[in-house]
Design an enzyme around this catalytic site. Structure first.
Site, short mmCIF file in Angstrom:
data_model
loop_
_atom_site.label_atom_id
_atom_site.label_comp_id
_atom_site.label_asym_id
_atom_site.label_seq_id
_atom_site.Cartn_x
_atom_site.Cartn_y
_atom_site.Cartn_z
N TRP A 1 2.72 -13.61 0.50
CA TRP A 1 2.92 -13.30 -0.92
C TRP A 1 2.09 -12.09 -1.33
O TRP A 1 2.53 -11.29 -2.16
CB TRP A 1 2.53 -14.51 -1.77
CG TRP A 1 2.67 -14.29 -3.25
CD1 TRP A 1 3.78 -14.51 -4.02
CD2 TRP A 1 1.66 -13.79 -4.15
NE1 TRP A 1 3.53 -14.20 -5.33
CE2 TRP A 1 2.24 -13.75 -5.45
CE3 TRP A 1 0.35 -13.39 -4.00
CZ2 TRP A 1 1.53 -13.31 -6.57
CZ3 TRP A 1 -0.36 -12.95 -5.11
CH2 TRP A 1 0.23 -12.92 -6.38
N HIS A 2 0.90 -11.95 -0.74
CA HIS A 2 0.02 -10.85 -1.12
C HIS A 2 0.50 -9.51 -0.59
O HIS A 2 0.11 -8.47 -1.13
CB HIS A 2 -1.40 -11.12 -0.62
CG HIS A 2 -2.16 -12.10 -1.46
ND1 HIS A 2 -2.06 -13.45 -1.30
CD2 HIS A 2 -3.01 -11.91 -2.50
CE1 HIS A 2 -2.83 -14.07 -2.19
NE2 HIS A 2 -3.41 -13.15 -2.94
N GLY A 3 1.32 -9.50 0.42
CA GLY A 3 1.79 -8.22 0.93
C GLY A 3 2.59 -8.36 2.20
O GLY A 3 2.42 -9.32 2.96
N PHE B 1 0.94 -6.20 -5.04
CA PHE B 1 1.57 -7.51 -4.96
C PHE B 1 2.72 -7.66 -5.94
O PHE B 1 3.30 -8.73 -6.01
CB PHE B 1 0.52 -8.60 -5.21
CG PHE B 1 -0.73 -8.36 -4.41
CD1 PHE B 1 -0.65 -8.06 -3.06
CD2 PHE B 1 -1.97 -8.38 -5.01
CE1 PHE B 1 -1.79 -7.81 -2.33
CE2 PHE B 1 -3.12 -8.13 -4.27
CZ PHE B 1 -3.02 -7.84 -2.93
#
Length: 487
Positions: free
Chosen positions: A336-338, A487
């Site tokens: 989700w963060h990258g 993000f």
């Protein structure tokens, strides 16, 4: 995804790309925000959501108007799906409409955020040369996608009624204070406030104070620490001390950067009558990794817990299934963060650490002296954020080796010693400010008769000073990154 500069709340307004100028920080602070607040408070109650929505669309679309189309499409599609889910509640069609919502929302997020990542990995594994699509990530799509999903899922679960007013749902999704980088606000938390909310001088005062506190954290502390990280990246000097200065500086920077934005969003929410949930609760005072994740980015952690971990069975299943649940949740948390493997590894690292604590280490940590358990947490957190920040896995491995003297580097050098002395005060302020010590001192002063009066008079003075210092920094400085734009 590379870090993208763009305009955002006060200190975080910059550039969406090299050609697209958005609000400058000063323009936002002294023109856009006062104008929005002024119009909002003089307009009738039935127009307030319209003012917020219109302002949010201007804010979001100023630099890249085309991305409004995708957000608007998500809003309209899920508005219709929410009504259908409620209408067919309890039947197979209700579940089918929810599935459509999940596939549509995650499909849009997956395309914009991960399609090039998957193409690159397919090319790497197969030797093919599938051309990259070079898809540009719309700002804030990870946050508003999760907010939309919380709405349709909660309608399906009958935790809330479907919103009949499209404008109200659009205001919830597009609300500019937390649109760009959270916190992730659930529809159930503000559903009532979308239709009926109270405004007061006290609430506005609290909101202004919280906003100024957040922008000061971001601009005066996070940016200063970010400058040291940039100095490290640009410097040819490499030694153990310099690596540790960078690692600690980045860990503190990302905390003050993101928690500062959350403070700004929560403060602006108060001004407009909304009560957002807290997103950080002094994570660096934690005595275990489990406690750390109860205090860090709480809106994301509870989202994954309530909408993925628990539906998968949580810890109420067999051990192997439970381990699978943890690994899946934390792999997706990292992803989700990258769209990069270092984020996946970062998430998996925490999955392993959390499992070790739950199975063996947790009870032992409770018996250890607090200073030992605290050092254990901070060491692992610092290492994790070195992985988080690295452009690739080989760089993160090289940095960690160097931190522990495994790369044959000297202990210190001329530059590293100079920057240690130069940033010592910033480090002291940041480390102290990341704990609950200032709050405990203020609370103790407030509990005395004279102290309560002194703080009442001191508060506006401190707020004005913070505003002046922040403005001076923004006018003078060109270095103003915001980490969570990736993000």
């Amino acid at each position: 995804m590379p870090l993208r500069k763009c305009a955002v709340l006060i200190s975080t307004l910059s550039y969406l790309n090299s050609d697209s100028m958005v609000f400058s920080s000063i323009t936002f602070l002294y023109y856009f925000l006062p104008l929005v607040i002024g119009v909002y408070f003089v307009c009738p109650k039935n127009l307030k959501n319209g003012v917020l929505l219109f302002s949010s669309l201007i804010f979001y679309g100023w630099g890249e108007p085309k991305y409004i189309i995708f957000m608007a499409l998500s809003i309209v599609v899920n508005y219709i799906l929410g009504l259908l889910i409620e209408r067919y509640s309890g039947s197979a069609w209700g579940k089918r409409w929810l599935l459509v919502s999940v596939i549509f929302s995650l499909g849009m997020l997956g395309y914009f955020k991960y399609v090039d990542f998957f193409i690159a990995n397919i090319n790497s594994m197969t030797g093919l040369s599938v051309p990259m699509l070079n898809v540009v990530l719309p700002i804030g799509i990870s946050f508003y996608t999760f907010q939309i999903l919380s709405y349709t899922i909660d309608v399906y679960r009958k935790n809330t009624k479907a919103q009949k007013n499209l404008l109200s749902l659009a205001t919830y999704v597009a609300f500019f204070p937390q649109l760009i980088a959270g916190p992730i606000v659930r529809y159930t938390d503000i559903a009532q406030a979308l239709d009926r909310r109270e405004h007061s001088f006290l609430k506005a005062r609290i909101g202004i104070r919280r906003f100024l506190f957040g922008i000061s954290k971001k601009v005066l502390i996070a940016n200063a620490l970010g400058e040291l990280c940039k100095i490290f990246a640009d410097s040819p000097e490499r030694n153990i001390l310099f690596y540790w200065l960078y690692a600690v500086a980045f860990t503190l920077q990302i905390y003050f950067d993101f928690s500062g934005y959350s403070d700004m969003a929560i403060g602006l929410g108060k001004i407009f009558g909304f009560d957002f949930q807290e997103n950080f609760k002094y994570p660096f005072i934690s005595q275990s990794i489990t406690e750390f994740w109860r205090r860090w980015h709480m809106s994301l952690g509870t989202w994954f817990r309530d909408y993925l971990y628990i539906p998968l069975g949580g810890n109420r299943v067999g051990r192997m299934r439970w381990l699978f649940n943890i690994f899946l949740v934390w792999m997706l948390t990292g992803l989700w963060h990258g769209a990069a493997w270092n984020f996946v590894i970062w998430g998996m690292l925490f999955a392993v650490l959390l499992m070790i604590e739950k199975l063996w280490l947790g009870s032992f940590l409770k018996k250890m002296p607090e200073i030992i358990s605290h050092l254990y947490v901070m060491l692992l957190v610092i290492i994790s954020f070195v992985i988080f920040d690295a452009p690739d896995l080989s760089t993160s491995a090289e940095r960690i080796r160097s931190m522990f003297g495994l790369s044959g580097l000297p202990l210190t050098g001329v530059q590293s010693a100079y920057y240690l002395r130069s940033y010592l005060i910033i480090f002291a302020i940041a480390i102290t400010g990341s704990t609950d010590l200032p709050k405990r001192i203020i609370d103790r002063i407030r509990n005395t008769p004279f102290g309560a009066i002194a703080l009442t008079w001191a508060e506006p003075v401190v707020c004005v000073v913070m505003l002046l210092l922040t403005t001076a920094y923004l006018i003078d400085a060109s270095f103003n990154p915001f980490l969570y734009f990736r993000f």
